[in-house]
Design a protein around this motif. Structure first.
Motif, PDB file in Angstrom:
ATOM      1  N   ARG A  57       7.984  -3.709  10.033  1.00  0.00           N
ATOM      2  CA  ARG A  57       7.232  -4.971   9.925  1.00  0.00           C
ATOM      3  C   ARG A  57       5.727  -4.735  10.094  1.00  0.00           C
ATOM      4  O   ARG A  57       4.911  -5.357   9.409  1.00  0.00           O
ATOM      5  N   SER A  61       3.513  -5.158   4.501  1.00  0.00           N
ATOM      6  CA  SER A  61       3.186  -6.591   4.431  1.00  0.00           C
ATOM      7  C   SER A  61       3.908  -7.182   3.224  1.00  0.00           C
ATOM      8  O   SER A  61       4.194  -6.493   2.245  1.00  0.00           O
ATOM      9  N   GLY A  62       4.202  -8.470   3.321  1.00  0.00           N
ATOM     10  CA  GLY A  62       4.885  -9.154   2.217  1.00  0.00           C
ATOM     11  C   GLY A  62       6.386  -9.093   2.367  1.00  0.00           C
ATOM     12  O   GLY A  62       6.927  -8.476   3.280  1.00  0.00           O
ATOM     13  N   LYS A  63       7.033  -9.765   1.402  1.00  0.00           N
ATOM     14  CA  LYS A  63       8.485  -9.941   1.469  1.00  0.00           C
ATOM     15  C   LYS A  63       9.224  -8.619   1.207  1.00  0.00           C
ATOM     16  O   LYS A  63       8.790  -7.815   0.380  1.00  0.00           O
TER      17      LYS A  63
END
Ligand SMILES: O=P(O)(O)OC[C@H]1O[C@H](OP(=O)(O)OP(=O)(O)O)[C@H](O)[C@@H]1O
Ligand SMILES: O=C(O)c1cc(=O)[nH]c(=O)[nH]1
Ligand SMILES: [Mg+2]
Length: 192
Positions: A57, A61-63
């Protein structure tokens, strides 16, 4: 979680084996990390994979659309890490020796993170990256519980390791005499 804590969990589980081992890369080593003896314990696996998910995490970054585990060793850590990342876990498995995504379909451009158990040469992760890229996936990172190369291997994507633990490994024709004196065993599933 630091390297000593990770190795402490492996030692507590009786997963740090000594002898003469044939690794998946063909290299020989006097030490084998038998991760299955850790992953048989849900509490230990949860602690390791929660910490690995936090590292992922922080780095990605991002989905994340999918967490992908290379079977067999990556199945349990990928599943448990995916639980903490809130993304589904899928896996690649060998068919005719090659990693394939046999049971799932993913859309082109899917953002995936590979989660492995152990990295030695990085060969298995590179094979997984190749398989996923051929399907149009965007492999944003790879992660592992223990990196036996201690950061030296290049898997073609950023590698996030919960612990680094450098262990000697030798080509089969360059064995030290003390290793050559012990019969070799191959614990992993490649070529079975
Ligand atoms: O970085 P590498 O040199 O590829 O070595 C690490 C790989 O070796 C082991 O798999 P193996 O193929 O032995 O089978 P397993 O997954 O069934 O344990 C481990 O699970 C990693 O996938
Ligand atoms: O390189 C490997 O094949 C390997 C090393 C290790 O310590 N543990 C493992 O499961 N595989
Ligand atoms: Mg494996």
């Amino acid at each position: 979680m630091n390297t000593d804590e990770v190795l402490g969990i492996f030692r507590e589980a009786g997963a740090v084996l000594e002898g003469h081992f044939i690794l998946t890369s063909g290299l020989r080593s006097p030490v084998f990390l038998q991760k299955a003896r850790v992953f048989m314990h849900a509490d230990k696996t949860e602690r390791l994979c929660k910490a690995l998910a936090e590292r992922i995490r922080a780095a990605v970054s991002g989905k994340i659309d999918y967490v992908v585990g290379p079977a067999i060793g990556g199945l349990i850590p990928a599943y448990e890490t995916s639980r903490h990342l809130g993304a589904p876990a899928i896996w690649v498995e060998r068919e005719g020796g090659e990693f394939r995504l046999r049971r799932f379909e993913i859309a082109k451009g899917s953002r995936v993170v590979i989660v492995e158990d152990i990295v030695t040469t990085g060969l298995s992760i590179r094979e997984t990256v190749d398989c996923l890229r051929a399907l149009g996936a965007d492999v944003v990172a790879a992660a592992c519980i223990i990196d036996r190369s201690a950061g030296k291997t290049d898997v073609g994507v950023p590698l996030i390791a919960l612990a680094e633990y450098e262990v000697p490994a030798y080509p089969a024709d360059k064995l030290p005499p003390e290793l050559a004196a012990i019969p070799a065993i191959k614990p992993g599933s490649r070529n079975i």
